[in-house]
Design a protein around this motif. Structure first.
Motif, PDB file in Angstrom:
ATOM      1  N   THR A 129      -8.175  -6.060   0.151  1.00  0.00           N
ATOM      2  CA  THR A 129      -9.248  -5.357  -0.541  1.00  0.00           C
ATOM      3  C   THR A 129     -10.564  -6.018  -0.159  1.00  0.00           C
ATOM      4  N   ASP A 163      -5.008  -1.676   4.108  1.00  0.00           N
ATOM      5  CA  ASP A 163      -5.853  -1.369   2.959  1.00  0.00           C
ATOM      6  C   ASP A 163      -5.013  -0.653   1.897  1.00  0.00           C
ATOM      7  N   PRO A 164      -5.592  -0.305   0.751  1.00  0.00           N
ATOM      8  CA  PRO A 164      -4.801   0.330  -0.311  1.00  0.00           C
ATOM      9  C   PRO A 164      -4.122   1.633   0.099  1.00  0.00           C
TER      10      PRO A 164
END
Length: 271
Positions: A129, A163-164
């Motif tokens: 993040t 990433d998410p």
């Protein structure tokens, strides 16, 4: 600014870099008295210091590098590390107005370079993040990379972080580049924990050569051999290195970029 030579002095216990990660750093590959993409490293440190509000002038940084070269330089490869902290002072997180920055300077031998046949990597379970205000800046806050690096084994050169949304963004110590259907893909700065100076140089050079470059995180689906002709790791120590296996799956290997972006062709004199 106080200069702390790591081979002769310790960091004060109250240093804000130690207490809060309040600072940033650069790791520079040196060839004798010259540095690989040295101006890029200096520019990034200056920009990061300005973002964090730590006073640092170009002349101060240049003088420290000159002193470091005089102190540490030898023939061949070595590594110069510069750690800039806000210094000592302030109660809790709030820094005092008159804090004097510390610049910690050290040298190390050049680590072994990966082989010409490419490297083996895996995807980390640690999600990356990025705070938009700190995107791309090489701050001292690297706990996500530390956690991911714990997954490294003797047969892995690097672990890649997603990433998410699950798209690959960067390695723990490298940026990523993929060639997908003739278009080069690398994550934009806003998604990066560290925007590498080698990455910036490679992207700029590819664009100047008329290559298609897309600033986007790399979706795992595009690494299918039918559309992807190569996945690469980049930093200023290793240059551009192909990945030959990711998560147990073989990838195509092309060494062309490694020749074009040889770090020792990119050395710059101290200023």
């Amino acid at each position: 600014m106080d200069i702390i030579w790591a081979d002769s002095a310790g960091v004060p216990a109250g240093d804000r870099g130690l207490a809060y990660g309040d600072g940033l750093f650069e790791t520079i590959r040196m060839q004798g008295t010259q540095g690989v993409l040295l101006q890029g490293h200096m520019t990034r440190m200056m920009a990061g210091a300005a973002m964090l509000g730590i006073p640092l002038t170009a002349s101060q940084l240049s003088e420290v590098i000159r002193q470091a070269v005089a102190r540490y330089a030898a023939t061949g490869d070595w590594v110069l590390k510069l750690v800039l902290t806000r210094g000592v002072g302030g109660r809790g997180y709030r820094p005092a107005d008159d804090v004097l920055p510390n610049l910690i300077v050290s040298s190390a031998p050049m680590p072994p370079l990966p082989g010409a046949d490419g490297v083996v990597v895996a995807t980390s379970a640690v999600q990356l993040t990025v705070n938009p205000q700190l995107a791309g800046i090489k701050t001292l806050n690297r706990l996500e990379q530390v956690l991911a690096s714990r997954e490294l084994t003797d047969d892995l050169y690097e672990v890649l972080m997603a990433d998410p949304s699950g798209d690959l963004v960067e390695g723990t110590r490298t940026n990523l580049l993929a060639n997908v259907n003739g278009c080069w893909q690398t994550a934009p700065t806003r998604q990066l924990a560290v925007a590498g100076v080698m990455r910036d140089y490679v992207v700029r050079t590819l664009k100047q050569q008329g290559e298609r470059v897309e600033l986007t995180a790399i979706a795992p689906s595009v690494l299918d051999p039918d559309v992807c002709s190569g996945l690469y790791l980049m930093n200023s120590l290793i240059g551009v290195v192909p990945v030959r296996r990711l998560d147990g799956r073989d990838l195509p290997v092309d060494r062309t970029l490694a020749t074009i972006f040889n770090p020792l062709d990119l050395v710059e004199p101290q200023v």
